[in-house]
Design an enzyme around this catalytic site. Sequence first.
Site, PDB file in Angstrom:
ATOM      1  N   ASP A 122     -65.953  53.121 -48.291  1.00 37.23           N
ATOM      2  CA  ASP A 122     -65.099  53.058 -47.209  1.00 37.23           C
ATOM      3  C   ASP A 122     -65.248  51.843 -46.539  1.00 37.23           C
ATOM      4  O   ASP A 122     -64.770  51.156 -45.581  1.00 37.23           O
ATOM      5  CB  ASP A 122     -65.103  54.536 -46.032  1.00 37.23           C
ATOM      6  CG  ASP A 122     -64.369  55.698 -46.521  1.00 37.23           C
ATOM      7  OD1 ASP A 122     -63.814  55.226 -47.650  1.00 37.23           O
ATOM      8  OD2 ASP A 122     -64.665  56.326 -45.863  1.00 37.23           O
ATOM      9  N   SER A 469     -62.851  60.912 -40.407  1.00 38.09           N
ATOM     10  CA  SER A 469     -62.207  59.969 -41.985  1.00 38.09           C
ATOM     11  C   SER A 469     -61.052  59.838 -41.408  1.00 38.09           C
ATOM     12  O   SER A 469     -59.918  59.876 -41.165  1.00 38.09           O
ATOM     13  CB  SER A 469     -62.896  60.947 -42.452  1.00 38.09           C
ATOM     14  OG  SER A 469     -62.531  61.083 -43.740  1.00 38.09           O
TER      15      SER A 469
END
Length: 562
Positions: A122, A469
């Site tokens: 990420d 998330s």
Amino acid sequence: MRLRSDITRNGLDRTAHRAFMRGMGLDDEAIAKPMIGVASMKGTTTPCNMTHFPQVESAKEGIAAAGGTPREFTTISVSDGIGMNHEGMKFSLVSREVIADSIEAVVQGHAYDGLVAFGGCDKTLPGAMMGIVRCNVPSVFVYGGSALPGRLRGKDVTILDAYEGVGAVQTGQMKEEALAEMERIALPSIGACPGQFTANTMAMVSEALGLTVPNSAMVPGVYAQRSAIAQRAGEIVMDILKRGGPLPRELVTRKSLENAAAIVAATGGSTNAALHLPAIANEAGISFTVDDVEQVFARTPLIGDLKPGGRFLAKDVHDIGGVSIIIRELIRAGHMHGDCLTVTGRTLAEEHAAAPEADGEVVRKTENAIRPDGGLAVLKGNLAPDGALLKVAGLKSLVFEGTARVFDGEDACTAAVQKRDYKEGEVLIIRYEGPKGGPGMREMLGTTAIIYGQQMGEKVALLTDGRFSGATRGLCIGHIAPEAAVGGPLALVQNGDRIRIDGHARRIDLLIDDAEMARRKAAWVAPAPRHPAGLLAKYAALVGQADKGAVTHAGNAEWPEV
């Protein structure tokens, strides 16, 4: 060709410099060529970046074939998956800054002439893009690619199913043996999480910004095609060097940032993009805050039916023609600026003009959009004066009013959720987890997935000054700014307060009067720092608020002409 790297090799006083180069096995011909950095996170900290091993070699081959000398180096990666739901997650967002800083240090320290930078997990994607824009040398970004989905009883499964399965076991909806089976199937290959979570969202952002090989973002990480993409990146960076552009700050403009926000909204992407886009903009000296992101979100239709709010995965987008389909459709409908440049020197419209039309399932035409106003929303109100993020894609209802249940930190809330010590109608508050307060703005998929797995996803709301998330779903609102640790209104909420969330009106409010709010503000005392030394202490001293990207420097870094 006048090169930046000339300063490291030309002249009598550079004899020792050349000796170091010869010590690395370079001959006269290699020393004389342009020096091109190849940055990656290859290693075994996370499956997301293990795709970099062969791709880095292909990028180096492309550079060498086009007349350059590749110089490989690595930087760090912190796995959000393994760091989730404990103190280690505080280092996730911090790692974005470390990656950008380390790329700057190596590229400028060695006076490299160009850069190919990889991303996978990420924070590595925005970190690499931030480093590219900060250095502003000829550069190409490459995403390592996503993992393949697992298959369980004829259905695709991802790591999100494993997270949510924990809650399902706790409520008796799933047997522990079934979850153990899923654990072994959910991630069958290396690569990043395959849904439209943060990694794939930011991969699409790199396409919209024009920083990567066109139509490469959705190719799975284990496909052989990835090697050709990496090799092409090496060739392109040499083309940019020979042409004299376009440089990263010619690509990252207000219009291309709007394109990036549009592709996030159109695909129901990660709320984290609203943190990373302002940070990338900051590197180019552009003020592009969460308010600018919201303007694009509000006018862009949701056309990608992608998980977690939808049904499909990155591989499904690749199978119908790739991200080009989405870009072409958004340009056609006037939701993206087709005249923005890409690393090839051609415009976004030119690069994606030949893409197939939307298939109507994975990606719809804008006339048949899933939602008219995008998959994400920025909420404001007396509880979030500077904004908060909600992923509306997949939600059944956008209005919720409930009673506050306050937790000063994620761990206390997670413990209550695991024991099912909460009830329908509550608004769970996790505070002092913002950029400064955490420090590090923890991501809370471990908590939100359990709530969803316990079948409580839209029966409660969860508010935090931390992050979620890209895989989070349910009525979860994060990035609340200003954060509690600097005296933001979230610090003033008390158990039993009523809170109203209205996604239609883009509002989030604490239902107390102004006088009571002022009384509480006057009585508030800032908590002591949780981490008084080390990296997190340095980060807390520098980091800004989420609405401006949680950045740690003023941006628009300049380097003297060589």
